[in-house]
Design an enzyme around this catalytic site. Sequence first.
Site, PDB file in Angstrom:
ATOM      1  N   GLU A 163      27.480  39.036  51.839  1.00  0.00           N
ATOM      2  CA  GLU A 163      28.892  38.757  51.566  1.00  0.00           C
ATOM      3  C   GLU A 163      29.780  38.646  52.802  1.00  0.00           C
ATOM      4  OE1 GLU A 163      30.384  41.336  48.511  1.00  0.00           O
ATOM      5  OE2 GLU A 163      29.005  40.544  47.016  1.00  0.00           O
ATOM      6  N   GLU A 362      22.928  40.661  43.026  1.00  0.00           N
ATOM      7  CA  GLU A 362      23.776  41.732  42.492  1.00  0.00           C
ATOM      8  C   GLU A 362      24.397  41.254  41.192  1.00  0.00           C
ATOM      9  OE1 GLU A 362      26.750  43.539  45.018  1.00  0.00           O
ATOM     10  OE2 GLU A 362      25.441  43.334  46.762  1.00  0.00           O
TER      11      GLU A 362
HETATM   12  C1  BG6 Z   1      29.475  43.713  46.358  1.00  0.00           C
HETATM   13  C2  BG6 Z   1      28.816  44.475  47.466  1.00  0.00           C
HETATM   14  O1  BG6 Z   1      30.638  43.163  46.888  1.00  0.00           O
HETATM   15  O2  BG6 Z   1      29.946  44.400  45.266  1.00  0.00           O
HETATM   16  C3  BG6 Z   1      28.375  45.871  47.111  1.00  0.00           C
HETATM   17  O3  BG6 Z   1      27.783  43.740  48.050  1.00  0.00           O
HETATM   18  C4  BG6 Z   1      29.419  46.523  46.238  1.00  0.00           C
HETATM   19  O4  BG6 Z   1      28.152  46.562  48.314  1.00  0.00           O
HETATM   20  C5  BG6 Z   1      29.526  45.710  44.962  1.00  0.00           C
HETATM   21  O5  BG6 Z   1      29.165  47.864  45.953  1.00  0.00           O
HETATM   22  C6  BG6 Z   1      30.504  46.266  43.960  1.00  0.00           C
HETATM   23  O6  BG6 Z   1      31.760  46.420  44.533  1.00  0.00           O
HETATM   24  P1  BG6 Z   1      32.529  47.805  44.443  1.00  0.00           P
HETATM   25  O7  BG6 Z   1      33.692  47.669  45.386  1.00  0.00           O
HETATM   26  O8  BG6 Z   1      32.913  47.928  43.036  1.00  0.00           O
HETATM   27  O9  BG6 Z   1      31.546  48.818  44.886  1.00  0.00           O
END
Ligand code: BG6
Length: 472
Positions: A163, A362
Amino acid sequence: MTNVKFPTDFLWGVSSSAFQIEGASTEDGKGLSTVDTRKVKEGIADTAIASDHYHHWKEDISLLAEMGVKTYRFSISWTRIFPSGEGEVNQKGLQFYDNLIDELLAYNIEPLVTMYHFDLPQNLVDKYQGWLSRKTIDCYEKYAEVLFTHYGDRVKNWISINEELMVMYSQDFNGIRNLDEKQYKKAVFQMMYHMSLAEKKAFKLCHELVTDGKIGPANAFQNIYPATSDPLDVEAAMNAEEFLSYMLLDLSVKGKFPENTLRYLQKENLAPETLPEDEEILKNNKPDYICFNYYASLCAEFYTGLADDHMPPFFRSNRYRIVPNQTKSLSEWMVFGIDPVGMRISMRKLYNRYELPLMITENGYADSEELSDTFEINDEKRIGYLQLHLLECSKAIDEGIPLLGYSAWSFLDSLSGREGFSKRYGLVYVNRTDDDTKDLKRYKKKSFYWYQNAIKQNEFIVDEGKKNYDNK
Ligand code: BG6
């Protein structure tokens, strides 16, 4: 009821990142990175202990084996390998990931390694201004060379940078705090350009040094719909999508900016400085796949002012305004609209534009959770979220998209980007809160068992009309 099936070689996985789970932030020679030095909000956990994976790694990998995943996406902490981001390699750091990788392979779990997930060595910020300097590109290249040479015999699937969008905008990640607002606005694109050059160098090295090695970026894909059918909203959505996603991915794949966005950056005096010799490295080194992270879709509407301050900085623009997708379910933490079909639409957009295999690295459901008296977590909403997103994966494959795999975010409860442990994504519960580290024991959530069974059967049954995560 729909029976959702997957190809036999589908890479079922889960994801994590080093600073969010490892803890041991100064142990065994590890140097500090930007995520260790950033100021966390009062009462929010920091990286010192996190999920204490550094001390639980064996137990954690046995949980992965029990879950049955085919792949595990984790990141290597740059400052465990190079405590200062440059100079001497820390042998204990190398050893930690040797152990991890060997243990995964012993269970037949394919490692998918992110080389850099938000944790830039603090020394590179102090000494060179981090990604604002080409020196950091050189340091990343050296780091990449060490990773490929040392682990390349066992790790074949790599992710260059997680990202870039978040890194270029977030001072917590890029560490740049000494510029005024105007300077910073421009710096964002210089950092982005330097990261793009750095990852191209990693693509090149990976192909040279790792036999059968494959590598790609992990993009925070922003799937953006026009808020209405007004052509000006349609154009705003195009502007936003190009600005937030395609600019980065075009650089990764095609080695150039989308023309419309480049002209905009030039007009606003935001375009980065480039060198003629960059052309060769940008054009000639392509990724093998595109990894993308997807949580929700967004809408954009026509706007010419300076967008609202309450939005994250990358959503503030004078060419669009981001608004939640009101047709979709929102929840405490999922504030933009949960949209499983949007994930399939994203795959179609990405494949049409780049014609490369895709991996979802993810996708997950955030909730506030507490252990019950019987030590259970009944996370039906997460199961519902995973089911409907995986259903769209299966449909996308049927429609001809080469989707290699899906890694749910996240394996363990971990430090969230900003909210610590009050916001949990894990399939495994970690017994701690932000202000009390308790016993850090692991408890399998209901989603763990659901995922385990889906992987085992390579299929599952779902009621398409039932949205378990729906609060409406
Ligand atoms: C992504 C990242 O942006 O989203 C992760 O790669 C992150 O590291 C995930 O944990 C969820 O975002 P957040 O801010 O809810 O933890």
